[in-house]
Design a protein around this motif. Structure first.
Motif, PDB file in Angstrom:
ATOM      1  N   LYS A  99      39.644  30.276  37.292  1.00  0.00           N
ATOM      2  CA  LYS A  99      39.967  30.317  38.466  1.00  0.00           C
ATOM      3  C   LYS A  99      41.482  29.820  38.818  1.00  0.00           C
ATOM      4  O   LYS A  99      42.368  30.263  39.649  1.00  0.00           O
ATOM      5  N   ALA A 100      41.737  28.181  38.291  1.00  0.00           N
ATOM      6  CA  ALA A 100      43.009  27.827  38.451  1.00  0.00           C
ATOM      7  C   ALA A 100      44.114  28.896  37.843  1.00  0.00           C
ATOM      8  O   ALA A 100      45.321  28.625  38.246  1.00  0.00           O
ATOM      9  N   ARG A 101      43.673  29.446  36.717  1.00  0.00           N
ATOM     10  CA  ARG A 101      44.759  30.305  36.120  1.00  0.00           C
ATOM     11  C   ARG A 101      44.847  31.678  36.762  1.00  0.00           C
ATOM     12  O   ARG A 101      45.767  32.479  36.288  1.00  0.00           O
ATOM     13  N   GLY A 102      44.320  32.089  37.775  1.00  0.00           N
ATOM     14  CA  GLY A 102      44.232  32.963  38.615  1.00  0.00           C
ATOM     15  C   GLY A 102      43.723  34.490  38.242  1.00  0.00           C
ATOM     16  O   GLY A 102      44.111  35.414  38.471  1.00  0.00           O
ATOM     17  N   LEU A 103      42.729  34.143  37.236  1.00  0.00           N
ATOM     18  CA  LEU A 103      42.331  35.360  36.557  1.00  0.00           C
ATOM     19  C   LEU A 103      40.836  35.756  37.150  1.00  0.00           C
ATOM     20  O   LEU A 103      40.139  34.974  37.546  1.00  0.00           O
ATOM     21  N   PRO A 104      40.763  36.782  37.454  1.00  0.00           N
ATOM     22  CA  PRO A 104      39.544  37.419  38.265  1.00  0.00           C
ATOM     23  C   PRO A 104      38.479  37.406  37.443  1.00  0.00           C
ATOM     24  O   PRO A 104      38.468  37.584  36.289  1.00  0.00           O
ATOM     25  N   MET A 105      36.978  36.942  37.889  1.00  0.00           N
ATOM     26  CA  MET A 105      36.117  37.001  37.000  1.00  0.00           C
ATOM     27  C   MET A 105      34.948  37.845  37.786  1.00  0.00           C
ATOM     28  O   MET A 105      34.699  37.760  38.891  1.00  0.00           O
ATOM     29  N   VAL A 106      34.386  38.767  36.969  1.00  0.00           N
ATOM     30  CA  VAL A 106      33.506  39.775  37.333  1.00  0.00           C
ATOM     31  C   VAL A 106      32.018  39.783  36.621  1.00  0.00           C
ATOM     32  O   VAL A 106      32.258  39.547  35.137  1.00  0.00           O
ATOM     33  N   LEU A 107      30.939  39.447  36.999  1.00  0.00           N
ATOM     34  CA  LEU A 107      29.714  39.828  36.333  1.00  0.00           C
ATOM     35  C   LEU A 107      29.285  40.910  35.840  1.00  0.00           C
ATOM     36  O   LEU A 107      29.597  42.037  36.685  1.00  0.00           O
ATOM     37  N   ALA A 108      28.947  41.083  34.615  1.00  0.00           N
ATOM     38  CA  ALA A 108      28.550  42.679  33.934  1.00  0.00           C
ATOM     39  C   ALA A 108      27.151  42.344  33.186  1.00  0.00           C
ATOM     40  O   ALA A 108      27.256  41.981  32.026  1.00  0.00           O
ATOM     41  N   THR A 109      26.281  42.423  34.169  1.00  0.00           N
ATOM     42  CA  THR A 109      24.571  42.193  33.361  1.00  0.00           C
ATOM     43  C   THR A 109      23.855  43.234  33.559  1.00  0.00           C
ATOM     44  O   THR A 109      23.694  43.987  34.347  1.00  0.00           O
ATOM     45  N   SER A 110      23.001  43.301  32.534  1.00  0.00           N
ATOM     46  CA  SER A 110      21.668  44.283  32.698  1.00  0.00           C
ATOM     47  C   SER A 110      20.658  43.644  33.425  1.00  0.00           C
ATOM     48  O   SER A 110      19.892  44.697  33.583  1.00  0.00           O
TER      49      SER A 110
END
Length: 220
Positions: A99-110
């Motif tokens: 988050k501090a690096r400004g990278l979006p994070m998205v969950l991709a789960t079955s």
């Protein structure tokens, strides 16, 4: 250049695979069946429909798949609500660093949406750091098809070629590879083997190492 990170959930962010296994062993015994660890490992990360076919082929047409799996999810959800969602090492630190690096994070789960919502309901701070979630009941073709990761990359607003996916299962790694993203394995119940090399770019021991890896990749 890595511009977004796509995370699997069970076995990657949450230490839930062992929880599922323990609950499933007890449920199977109750219904007169025996669950083996090797068979359980084979079912990890596969779409629900494929998973059901695997059980029917192994245990017969009379196997009460829907009954057992409904009870399994209910038991695990109850456990989580009472005890909290068990995290894998480094989750909080990794999320904070990305988050501090400004990278979006998205969950991709079955995992289906209702279970995902229950797991994250005990973790509001982590939930708030995610840009979105794609769940197994929200795609037409589950892992190892790339659809979940392709949809996750769209939520992130980043082409898959500039995304990094994190997985613990072979089917998940294949899905990342087919999507065009960079594939990282952090082993959980299934160890890394040379058979996974075609689908894996990097193997890490824990999420503690992920921010540093991304820094290395982006420095090239």
């Amino acid at each position: 250049m890595i511009q977004a990170v796509l995370f699997d959930m069970d076995g990657t962010l949450f230490n839930t695979e062992q929880l599922y296994y323990d609950q499933l062993v007890a449920l199977m015994q109750e219904y007169g069946y025996t669950m083996t660890h090797p068979f359980f490992i084979k079912t990890l990360g596969v779409p629900i429909g494929v998973c059901q076919e695997m059980y029917i082929q192994t245990y017969g047409d009379d196997f009460p798949y829907e009954t057992i799996y409904t009870r399994l999810f209910d038991d695990v959800r109850t456990h989580v609500k009472q005890n909290g969602t068990p995290l894998k090492p480094g989750v909080t630190e990794c999320f904070t660093a990305l988050k501090a690096r400004g990278l979006p994070m998205v969950l991709a789960t079955s995992c289906p949406r209702f279970a995902v919502d229950d797991f994250f309901s005990t973790l509001p701070e982590l939930d708030a750091m995610l840009s979105g979630k794609v769940c197994g009941d929200e795609v037409t073709n589950g892992k190892p098809a790339p659809e979940i990761f392709q949809k996750a990359s769209k939520i992130a607003g980043v082409d898959p070629a500039y995304c990094l996916g994190v997985e613990d299962s072979p089917s998940g790694l294949r899905a990342i590879r087919q999507s065009g993203a960079y594939a990282v394995m952090i082993p959980d119940l299934k160890p890394y083997t040379d058979a996974l090399a075609p689908y894996t770019d990097t193997v890490l021991q824990s999420l503690h190492e992920l921010p540093g890896l991304i820094d290395q990749l982006n420095a090239k």
